[in-house]
Design a protein around this motif. Sequence first.
Motif, PDB file in Angstrom:
ATOM      1  N   ALA A  19       7.957  14.587  -6.744  1.00 42.02           N
ATOM      2  CA  ALA A  19       8.573  13.251  -6.733  1.00 42.02           C
ATOM      3  C   ALA A  19       8.421  12.594  -5.366  1.00 42.02           C
ATOM      4  CB  ALA A  19      10.050  13.358  -7.100  1.00 42.02           C
ATOM      5  N   LEU A  20       8.609  13.369  -4.302  1.00 44.55           N
ATOM      6  CA  LEU A  20       8.426  12.832  -2.947  1.00 44.55           C
ATOM      7  C   LEU A  20       6.980  12.385  -2.739  1.00 44.55           C
ATOM      8  CD1 LEU A  20       9.540  12.309  -0.107  1.00 44.55           C
ATOM      9  CD2 LEU A  20       8.993  14.677   0.458  1.00 44.55           C
ATOM     10  N   THR A  21       6.038  13.200  -3.204  1.00 45.29           N
ATOM     11  CA  THR A  21       4.619  12.852  -3.074  1.00 45.29           C
ATOM     12  C   THR A  21       4.290  11.592  -3.864  1.00 45.29           C
ATOM     13  OG1 THR A  21       4.152  15.219  -2.911  1.00 45.29           O
ATOM     14  CG2 THR A  21       2.287  13.751  -3.270  1.00 45.29           C
ATOM     15  N   VAL A  22       4.830  11.497  -5.075  1.00 45.70           N
ATOM     16  CA  VAL A  22       4.608  10.302  -5.896  1.00 45.70           C
ATOM     17  C   VAL A  22       5.125   9.062  -5.179  1.00 45.70           C
ATOM     18  CG1 VAL A  22       5.329   9.129  -8.008  1.00 45.70           C
ATOM     19  CG2 VAL A  22       4.538  11.489  -8.114  1.00 45.70           C
ATOM     20  N   GLY A  23       6.300   9.178  -4.565  1.00 48.59           N
ATOM     21  CA  GLY A  23       6.850   8.041  -3.835  1.00 48.59           C
ATOM     22  C   GLY A  23       5.941   7.577  -2.711  1.00 48.59           C
ATOM     23  N   VAL A  24       5.379   8.534  -1.974  1.00 45.27           N
ATOM     24  CA  VAL A  24       4.467   8.191  -0.869  1.00 45.27           C
ATOM     25  C   VAL A  24       3.197   7.534  -1.404  1.00 45.27           C
ATOM     26  CG1 VAL A  24       3.033   9.155   0.973  1.00 45.27           C
ATOM     27  CG2 VAL A  24       5.373   9.993   0.642  1.00 45.27           C
ATOM     28  N   VAL A  25       2.620   8.111  -2.468  1.00 45.80           N
ATOM     29  CA  VAL A  25       1.390   7.560  -3.038  1.00 45.80           C
ATOM     30  C   VAL A  25       1.638   6.164  -3.616  1.00 45.80           C
ATOM     31  CG1 VAL A  25      -0.340   7.867  -4.849  1.00 45.80           C
ATOM     32  CG2 VAL A  25       0.385   9.817  -3.477  1.00 45.80           C
ATOM     33  N   LEU A  26       2.766   5.988  -4.279  1.00 43.35           N
ATOM     34  CA  LEU A  26       3.094   4.669  -4.826  1.00 43.35           C
ATOM     35  C   LEU A  26       3.267   3.635  -3.721  1.00 43.35           C
ATOM     36  CD1 LEU A  26       5.602   5.366  -7.746  1.00 43.35           C
ATOM     37  CD2 LEU A  26       3.301   4.409  -7.908  1.00 43.35           C
ATOM     38  N   ALA A  27       3.865   4.047  -2.619  1.00 40.03           N
ATOM     39  CA  ALA A  27       4.013   3.127  -1.487  1.00 40.03           C
ATOM     40  C   ALA A  27       2.643   2.684  -0.982  1.00 40.03           C
ATOM     41  CB  ALA A  27       4.810   3.798  -0.372  1.00 40.03           C
ATOM     42  N   GLY A  28       1.697   3.626  -0.909  1.00 44.82           N
ATOM     43  CA  GLY A  28       0.343   3.270  -0.509  1.00 44.82           C
ATOM     44  C   GLY A  28      -0.318   2.338  -1.508  1.00 44.82           C
ATOM     45  N   HIS A  29      -0.103   2.600  -2.793  1.00 48.87           N
ATOM     46  CA  HIS A  29      -0.663   1.752  -3.855  1.00 48.87           C
ATOM     47  C   HIS A  29      -0.119   0.325  -3.745  1.00 48.87           C
ATOM     48  CE1 HIS A  29      -2.230   0.678  -7.787  1.00 48.87           C
ATOM     49  NE2 HIS A  29      -1.022   0.337  -8.194  1.00 48.87           N
ATOM     50  N   ILE A  30       1.177   0.209  -3.546  1.00 51.29           N
ATOM     51  CA  ILE A  30       1.795  -1.118  -3.427  1.00 51.29           C
ATOM     52  C   ILE A  30       1.308  -1.819  -2.163  1.00 51.29           C
ATOM     53  CG2 ILE A  30       3.992  -2.309  -3.086  1.00 51.29           C
ATOM     54  CD1 ILE A  30       5.254  -0.086  -4.849  1.00 51.29           C
ATOM     55  N   GLY A  31       1.171  -1.050  -1.077  1.00 51.99           N
ATOM     56  CA  GLY A  31       0.664  -1.635   0.156  1.00 51.99           C
ATOM     57  C   GLY A  31      -0.732  -2.195  -0.013  1.00 51.99           C
ATOM     58  N   MET A  32      -1.612  -1.466  -0.718  1.00 52.06           N
ATOM     59  CA  MET A  32      -2.961  -1.960  -0.981  1.00 52.06           C
ATOM     60  C   MET A  32      -2.912  -3.239  -1.816  1.00 52.06           C
ATOM     61  SD  MET A  32      -5.224   0.104   0.436  1.00 52.06           S
ATOM     62  CE  MET A  32      -6.737  -0.065  -0.516  1.00 52.06           C
ATOM     63  N   ALA A  33      -2.023  -3.257  -2.798  1.00 45.81           N
ATOM     64  CA  ALA A  33      -1.916  -4.445  -3.653  1.00 45.81           C
ATOM     65  C   ALA A  33      -1.418  -5.655  -2.869  1.00 45.81           C
ATOM     66  CB  ALA A  33      -0.976  -4.153  -4.828  1.00 45.81           C
ATOM     67  N   LEU A  34      -0.461  -5.431  -1.974  1.00 42.65           N
ATOM     68  CA  LEU A  34       0.060  -6.543  -1.176  1.00 42.65           C
ATOM     69  C   LEU A  34      -1.021  -7.133  -0.271  1.00 42.65           C
ATOM     70  CD1 LEU A  34       3.586  -5.172  -0.169  1.00 42.65           C
ATOM     71  CD2 LEU A  34       3.058  -6.948  -1.848  1.00 42.65           C
ATOM     72  N   GLY A  35      -1.990  -6.314   0.100  1.00 41.56           N
ATOM     73  CA  GLY A  35      -3.055  -6.792   0.964  1.00 41.56           C
ATOM     74  C   GLY A  35      -4.196  -7.470   0.219  1.00 41.56           C
ATOM     75  N   ASP A  36      -4.127  -7.545  -1.106  1.00 40.95           N
ATOM     76  CA  ASP A  36      -5.211  -8.135  -1.894  1.00 40.95           C
ATOM     77  C   ASP A  36      -4.636  -9.081  -2.946  1.00 40.95           C
ATOM     78  OD1 ASP A  36      -7.493  -8.767  -3.297  1.00 40.95           O
ATOM     79  OD2 ASP A  36      -8.281  -6.726  -3.309  1.00 40.95           O
ATOM     80  N   PRO A  37      -4.366 -10.328  -2.571  1.00 40.04           N
ATOM     81  CA  PRO A  37      -3.773 -11.274  -3.524  1.00 40.04           C
ATOM     82  C   PRO A  37      -4.643 -11.538  -4.748  1.00 40.04           C
ATOM     83  CG  PRO A  37      -4.451 -12.391  -1.501  1.00 40.04           C
ATOM     84  CD  PRO A  37      -4.544 -10.930  -1.238  1.00 40.04           C
ATOM     85  N   GLU A  38      -5.969 -11.425  -4.597  1.00 40.63           N
ATOM     86  CA  GLU A  38      -6.841 -11.668  -5.751  1.00 40.63           C
ATOM     87  C   GLU A  38      -6.696 -10.570  -6.791  1.00 40.63           C
ATOM     88  OE1 GLU A  38      -9.354 -14.269  -7.708  1.00 40.63           O
ATOM     89  OE2 GLU A  38      -8.472 -14.510  -5.716  1.00 40.63           O
ATOM     90  N   ALA A  39      -6.554  -9.323  -6.332  1.00 37.57           N
ATOM     91  CA  ALA A  39      -6.326  -8.224  -7.273  1.00 37.57           C
ATOM     92  C   ALA A  39      -4.992  -8.405  -7.993  1.00 37.57           C
ATOM     93  CB  ALA A  39      -6.360  -6.890  -6.529  1.00 37.57           C
TER      94      ALA A  39
END
Length: 208
Positions: free
Chosen positions: A165-185
């Motif tokens: 669960a801790l690992t999932v939280g970290v990976v999800l944070a990275g996923h959301i961070g990537m999405a925030l950096g790409d408005p077109e996606a």
Amino acid sequence: MTPPADAPAPPGAAVRRFGPAQRRVHRATAVLMGICVVTAACLYVPQLAVLVGRRDLVVRLHEWAGLALPVPVLLGLASRAFRADLRLLDRFGPHDRVWLRAALRRDRRRSSRPAGKFNAGQKIYAAWIAGAALVMLGTGLMMWFTRLAPLVWRTGATFVHDWLALTVGVVLAGHIGMALGDPEARRGLRTGRVGREWAKREHPLWRP
């Protein structure tokens, strides 16, 4: 005047990336995963547990959201477009290895990162999060229904569940961070359409 980043692309410059089924599956899965992550934080972080209270309700929300997590994907299988995207995510070709090598070298040149509709990073993320969700579901069921397994198995399941669960939280944070950096996606997931120039730049092997 320069248009804002989230402004819709001109009609002639937009291509369809996702249909209604893909977008609904993504939104429903995101909501359920968000509930799981937030309730897990409320159960394991003392400050949040004190702030929220009502532990029994939080536990029930966590359990039922986790149990429902596979449902959007299973319902999405009724859509031909969704099944086609799953097949693309499941195929790892030579260009994906090129993409990964460039990512490991931190080579940010677009020419060194060939990608189809989904790049190698997205494929790895999709496979990892799907596997993690299944493991979380299995270990969660052992913790919920205590008669499913002996005590030693439940102890191991609790250990795996908590750390994964801790690992999932970290990976999800990275996923959301990537999405925030790409408005077109993000626009592609919100409206189903993306700019043609973005598609050529980020996914040059994709033929929409």
